[in-house]
Design a protein around this motif. Structure first.
Motif, PDB file in Angstrom:
ATOM      1  N   MET A 228       0.830  -1.214   0.000  1.00 30.99           N
ATOM      2  CA  MET A 228       0.000   0.000   0.000  1.00 30.99           C
ATOM      3  C   MET A 228       0.866   1.266   0.000  1.00 30.99           C
ATOM      4  O   MET A 228       0.624   2.200  -0.771  1.00 30.99           O
ATOM      5  CB  MET A 228      -0.884  -0.030   1.259  1.00 30.99           C
ATOM      6  N   SER A 229       1.886   1.286   0.851  1.00 27.45           N
ATOM      7  CA  SER A 229       2.693   2.506   1.006  1.00 27.45           C
ATOM      8  C   SER A 229       3.432   2.848  -0.280  1.00 27.45           C
ATOM      9  O   SER A 229       3.415   4.001  -0.731  1.00 27.45           O
ATOM     10  CB  SER A 229       3.722   2.324   2.115  1.00 27.45           C
ATOM     11  N   TYR A 261      -0.985 -15.532   5.115  1.00 31.30           N
ATOM     12  CA  TYR A 261      -1.885 -16.678   5.266  1.00 31.30           C
ATOM     13  C   TYR A 261      -3.187 -16.451   4.496  1.00 31.30           C
ATOM     14  O   TYR A 261      -3.612 -15.318   4.259  1.00 31.30           O
ATOM     15  CB  TYR A 261      -2.142 -17.013   6.740  1.00 31.30           C
ATOM     16  N   TYR A 272     -11.713   2.665   4.365  1.00 31.45           N
ATOM     17  CA  TYR A 272     -10.455   3.105   4.962  1.00 31.45           C
ATOM     18  C   TYR A 272      -9.252   2.570   4.166  1.00 31.45           C
ATOM     19  O   TYR A 272      -8.155   3.090   4.280  1.00 31.45           O
ATOM     20  CB  TYR A 272     -10.385   2.613   6.415  1.00 31.45           C
ATOM     21  N   ALA A 348       9.864   1.303   1.633  1.00 31.71           N
ATOM     22  CA  ALA A 348       8.447   1.001   1.886  1.00 31.71           C
ATOM     23  C   ALA A 348       8.355  -0.498   2.164  1.00 31.71           C
ATOM     24  O   ALA A 348       7.609  -1.227   1.529  1.00 31.71           O
ATOM     25  CB  ALA A 348       7.601   1.403   0.685  1.00 31.71           C
ATOM     26  N   GLY A 602       3.019   2.349   7.669  1.00 29.08           N
ATOM     27  CA  GLY A 602       1.905   2.655   8.573  1.00 29.08           C
ATOM     28  C   GLY A 602       0.681   1.841   8.237  1.00 29.08           C
ATOM     29  O   GLY A 602       0.732   0.943   7.388  1.00 29.08           O
TER      30      GLY A 602
HETATM   31  C1  LIG Z   1      -2.515  -9.647   8.571  1.00 31.19           C
HETATM   32  C2  LIG Z   1      -2.523  -8.157   8.557  1.00 31.19           C
HETATM   33  C3  LIG Z   1      -3.723  -7.456   8.627  1.00 31.19           C
HETATM   34  C4  LIG Z   1      -3.731  -6.074   8.616  1.00 31.19           C
HETATM   35  N1  LIG Z   1      -4.922  -5.416   8.688  1.00 31.19           N
HETATM   36  C5  LIG Z   1      -4.946  -4.080   8.617  1.00 31.19           C
HETATM   37  C6  LIG Z   1      -6.179  -3.375   8.627  1.00 31.19           C
HETATM   38  O1  LIG Z   1      -7.238  -3.962   8.729  1.00 31.19           O
HETATM   39  N2  LIG Z   1      -6.162  -2.027   8.515  1.00 31.19           N
HETATM   40  C7  LIG Z   1      -5.002  -1.318   8.416  1.00 31.19           C
HETATM   41  O2  LIG Z   1      -5.060  -0.095   8.307  1.00 31.19           O
HETATM   42  N3  LIG Z   1      -3.804  -1.957   8.430  1.00 31.19           N
HETATM   43  C8  LIG Z   1      -3.754  -3.305   8.535  1.00 31.19           C
HETATM   44  N4  LIG Z   1      -2.554  -3.967   8.559  1.00 31.19           N
HETATM   45  C9  LIG Z   1      -1.331  -3.222   8.577  1.00 31.19           C
HETATM   46  C10 LIG Z   1      -0.791  -3.270   7.134  1.00 31.19           C
HETATM   47  O3  LIG Z   1       0.445  -3.892   7.134  1.00 31.19           O
HETATM   48  C11 LIG Z   1      -0.701  -1.936   6.518  1.00 31.19           C
HETATM   49  O4  LIG Z   1      -1.853  -1.251   6.619  1.00 31.19           O
HETATM   50  C12 LIG Z   1      -0.273  -1.942   5.057  1.00 31.19           C
HETATM   51  O5  LIG Z   1      -0.551  -3.107   4.360  1.00 31.19           O
HETATM   52  C13 LIG Z   1       1.180  -1.689   5.055  1.00 31.19           C
HETATM   53  O6  LIG Z   1       1.579  -1.559   3.738  1.00 31.19           O
HETATM   54  P1  LIG Z   1       3.105  -1.389   3.420  1.00 31.19           P
HETATM   55  O7  LIG Z   1       3.203  -1.137   1.974  1.00 31.19           O
HETATM   56  O8  LIG Z   1       3.729  -0.370   4.324  1.00 31.19           O
HETATM   57  O9  LIG Z   1       3.778  -2.776   3.823  1.00 31.19           O
HETATM   58  P2  LIG Z   1       3.590  -4.226   3.193  1.00 31.19           P
HETATM   59  O10 LIG Z   1       2.212  -4.464   2.769  1.00 31.19           O
HETATM   60  O11 LIG Z   1       4.192  -5.163   4.197  1.00 31.19           O
HETATM   61  O12 LIG Z   1       4.504  -4.206   1.881  1.00 31.19           O
HETATM   62  C14 LIG Z   1       5.910  -4.176   1.925  1.00 31.19           C
HETATM   63  C15 LIG Z   1       6.426  -4.704   0.616  1.00 31.19           C
HETATM   64  O13 LIG Z   1       7.848  -4.535   0.587  1.00 31.19           O
HETATM   65  C16 LIG Z   1       8.419  -5.628  -0.111  1.00 31.19           C
HETATM   66  N5  LIG Z   1       9.849  -5.695   0.257  1.00 31.19           N
HETATM   67  C17 LIG Z   1      10.367  -5.734   1.508  1.00 31.19           C
HETATM   68  N6  LIG Z   1      11.719  -5.756   1.429  1.00 31.19           N
HETATM   69  C18 LIG Z   1      12.052  -5.681   0.118  1.00 31.19           C
HETATM   70  C19 LIG Z   1      13.302  -5.637  -0.590  1.00 31.19           C
HETATM   71  N7  LIG Z   1      14.490  -5.659   0.022  1.00 31.19           N
HETATM   72  N8  LIG Z   1      13.257  -5.566  -1.952  1.00 31.19           N
HETATM   73  C20 LIG Z   1      12.069  -5.542  -2.612  1.00 31.19           C
HETATM   74  N9  LIG Z   1      10.875  -5.587  -1.974  1.00 31.19           N
HETATM   75  C21 LIG Z   1      10.864  -5.648  -0.638  1.00 31.19           C
HETATM   76  C22 LIG Z   1       7.584  -6.812   0.351  1.00 31.19           C
HETATM   77  O14 LIG Z   1       7.630  -7.867  -0.558  1.00 31.19           O
HETATM   78  C23 LIG Z   1       6.176  -6.188   0.432  1.00 31.19           C
HETATM   79  O15 LIG Z   1       5.435  -6.405  -0.748  1.00 31.19           O
HETATM   80  C24 LIG Z   1      -2.510  -5.367   8.559  1.00 31.19           C
HETATM   81  C25 LIG Z   1      -1.302  -6.070   8.491  1.00 31.19           C
HETATM   82  C26 LIG Z   1      -1.301  -7.445   8.490  1.00 31.19           C
HETATM   83  C27 LIG Z   1       0.020  -8.167   8.428  1.00 31.19           C
END
Ligand SMILES: Cc1cc2nc3c(=O)[nH]c(=O)nc-3n(C[C@H](O)[C@H](O)[C@H](O)COP(=O)(O)OP(=O)(O)OC[C@H]3O[C@@H](n4cnc5c(N)ncnc54)[C@H](O)[C@@H]3O)c2cc1C
Length: 634
Positions: A228-229, A261, A272, A348, A602
């Motif tokens: 998402m980020s 999972y 949201y 991110a 976040g």
């Molecule tokens: C099971 C679960 C349920 C959740 N439910 C909610 C909810 O209901 N509401 C809410 O607001 N938030 C929820 N969250 C929190 C959620 O993690 C965030 O809201 C959001 O998905 C975070 O997005 P992100 O992009 O920061 O991280 P992530 O979704 O973790 O994405 C990070 C990405 O970085 C990639 N990556 C990491 N390291 C490397 C690298 N070295 N090279 C290349 N790629 C890399 C990974 O493959 C991954 O795709 C939940 C989290 C989990 C785990």
């Protein structure tokens, strides 16, 4: 020449590493080399200053007249124009970063200093921009939306809200000011999607041995992580016509969800979880989006907006060219190692660290069943008829115990260590569904919730949660009757901003605990594994065929980033998450001691809202007019 002086000279030129001069020089050198940066210290969220004012706005108030007074107060901004306990939150406008100031004197001083730099003028209230708000008995104010322009460099337009209250003599004073960067004249709007700008460099890519100085870049920004980020940031960078690429180690868009999972669903609402630039999940989707919905929506967002993404690509290593301020990245993709250059990199990577937390109980080898961490868990289907134990009691533990029950495990037990904050989703919805609605653009909803100072967001959430908990005692009593230790007056912002988890948003599993379908053991700590399960400190045992650790992850994103950028640069990065003494999230979206590197992440709302500000900081730097960061601490 006296012998002792000769000895002294000899000692000066001595190459012995232990000579006193060498030692002294070594000490001086170390001190000179010692970086003069300090990571932002964490501050306890419950100690943040500020709160809701006690005031009564007269019933017959003329809000338009008060709106003009509010604008005059901002233009003047003397300490007397604010209440003593006032708050000002600035989001990348006057301070070039995110800051929250508390007290009339500090705000007046910080505003005056930053106004000298930016010369704000042309303050206006949009039609219908003023209203009375009465959130509770003895608490009311007039809220005024405003917009303004500046003449400093970079010039920008700003917007925000002013909340004013009358004092005992009827004089209006500011109790809350919010200012936000809106647009930078000459730049495209960060909020209107544009065609993608193609990458380009005009010198051959470097080899690892010749990585010294390259001013040509492939991209202005490389985003590492396509969850998402990363995706929200990419959208705003594209709108701003910044050359960017997202790298993700997973093989498919949405892999950040599909590689978890199977039963993952977001516990917050569809509304949201939306992306910027238009609705992705309409009313035809369920309130709680599941993995398949998420993956489908992520794919449509990427396709419809032509987001530039390299999949199955892992960022392994980087080098920073201090002279040209250019990063070289070493990537592994499809079995090959490639190199790429970029002016900025954004981490991110996902918030919670990546190393599974695995308590080391003795006797693990003697256990005859299956042990795994939630990181490796996919589905409980293969465990039909088996006895399952889940260690942990937050969101993931609840999801997995529920899966075990649904899969037909013969018994399912959750092992709980301490009281768990539980927030029934209807309480969450009671707060958020009023703001995040299908017919309201998500950017409008975000701007009503997220810019508020942390101390106020926390206070408002605690008021709502306390009310809910007092009105729904039976629910919490029911959990306690089954041995589940529950924190019924949950400090939501402590969970979100300090722990990044540790809680459960109830979407059905608590009900199954209350009904006794899922057992809870919370009266004794685990001593060791046995052949057949677990032994507890009180001498009791629990048999199982499978034990899943839903015990979270170690570390923060700074440590994961350090793995990529190396220790020297990693030392200069802020820790990720937790709040500073102003209530601002540490490391998040703000400049750090190491230039040209940023963190984003976040929960879904924060990742989306702050992406536009991060994109604008990067755009301003790429265009050679970086935002001016105010570091004053008045
Ligand atoms: C099971 C679960 C349920 C959740 N439910 C909610 C909810 O209901 N509401 C809410 O607001 N938030 C929820 N969250 C929190 C959620 O993690 C965030 O809201 C959001 O998905 C975070 O997005 P992100 O992009 O920061 O991280 P992530 O979704 O973790 O994405 C990070 C990405 O970085 C990639 N990556 C990491 N390291 C490397 C690298 N070295 N090279 C290349 N790629 C890399 C990974 O493959 C991954 O795709 C939940 C989290 C989990 C785990």
């Amino acid at each position: 020449m006296p012998q002792n002086f000769l000895n002294f000279l000899a000692s000066l030129v001595s190459s012995s590493p232990t000579s006193p001069v060498d030692q002294k020089l070594a000490k001086i050198n170390t001190e000179l080399e010692k970086p003069n940066y300090q990571r932002t210290p964490a501050f306890p969220i419950h100690k943040l200053p500020g709160g809701l004012p006690k005031a009564n706005v007269p019933e017959d108030v003329d809000v338009n007249a008060v709106a003009q007074i509010a604008l005059d107060l901002v233009k003047s901004m003397k300490p007397d124009d604010l209440i003593e306990d006032a708050l000002w939150r600035d989001l990348w406008a006057m301070t070039g970063t995110s800051r929250t100031f508390h007290s009339n004197k500090s705000i007046s001083a910080a505003w005056t200093e930053t106004a000298r730099e930016h010369q704000p003028h042309d303050f206006k209230v949009p039609p219908g921009g003023a209203m009375v708000m009465r959130p509770g008995p003895g608490v009311s104010w007039v809220q005024v939306k405003y917009a303004y322009r500046t003449s400093g460099r970079p010039m920008f337009t700003g917007k925000g809200i002013i909340r004013v209250v009358p004092d005992s003599e009827g004089k209006w004073r500011i109790w809350l000011l919010i200012s936000m960067l809106d647009q930078i004249p000459g730049f495209p709007s960060p909020d209107i999607m544009a065609a993608r700008v193609l990458p380009g460099h005009n010198s051959p890519p470097p080899t690892p041995t010749s990585m010294k100085s390259f001013s040509d870049v492939d991209y202005d920004c490389v985003i590492i992580g396509g969850g998402m980020s990363g995706l929200c940031l990419a959208g705003h960078l594209q709108a701003l016509k910044v050359r960017y690429v997202i790298l993700d180690k997973t093989s498919k868009v949405g892999g950040n969800w599909t590689e978890r999972y199977d039963s993952v669903q977001i516990h917050t609402s569809r509304g949201y979880g939306q992306f910027p630039f238009g609705t992705i999940w309409g009313p035809e989707y369920p309130y709680h989006l599941k993995t398949s919905h998420l993956a489908d929506g992520y794919n449509r967002y990427v396709k419809e907006n032509d987001i530039n993404m390299m999949l199955s690509t892992t960022a392994e290593k980087t080098w920073f060219d201090e002279i040209n301020k250019v990063w070289t990245l070493q990537l592994s993709t499809g079995g090959n190692v490639i190199y790429m250059r970029s002016r900025h990199i954004v981490m991110a990577l996902g918030a919670g660290g990546q190393i599974p937390k695995m308590p080391n109980y003795p006797g693990k080898d003697s256990f005859k069943g299956t042990i795994l961490h939630s990181k490796d868990y996919r589905s409980a289907k293969v465990w039909e008829g088996k006895r399952g134990i889940v260690i942990g009691s937050a969101n993931t533990a609840h999801d997995i115990t529920n899966d075990m029950l649904e899969a037909g495990c013969s018994s399912v037990t959750m092992i709980q260590r301490g009281a768990t904050p539980v927030l029934p989703v209807e309480c969450w919805s009671g707060i958020y569904d009023k703001v995040y609605k299908d017919d309201v653009p998500v950017s409008v909803s975000d701007s009503m919730m997220i810019p508020m100072p942390t101390v106020l967001q926390r206070a408002m959430s605690m008021m709502a949660i306390t009310k809910y908990a007092n009105e729904h005692k039976d629910f919490y009593d029911g959990l306690e009757k089954q041995g589940f230790k529950v924190d019924r007056y949950m400090d939501l912002y402590h969970c979100l901003y300090e722990r990044f988890g540790g809680h459960y948003i109830e979407v059905g599993t608590s009900k199954k605990i209350i009904e006794g379908k899922i057992k809870v053991k919370s009266d004794s700590s685990i001593s060791s594994f046995t052949e057949n399960g677990l032994l507890f400190a009180d001498g009791t045992t629990l048999d199982a065929d499978v034990i899943v650790f839903a015990t979270g992850f170690e570390g923060n994103m700074r440590e994961a980033a350090e793995e990529i950028v190396g220790k020297e640069i990693g030392e200069k990065l802020d820790d990720w998450w937790g709040v500073d003494k102003e209530g601002e999230l540490r490391g998040a979206w703000r400049p750090m001691a190491q230039p040209n590197i940023w963190f984003t992440g976040g929960n879904l709302g924060l990742a989306r809202f702050y992406a536009r500000y991060l994109a604008m900081q990067i755009k301003a730097d790429v265009e050679g007019i970086p935002l001016k960061v105010y570091k004053g601490d008045p």
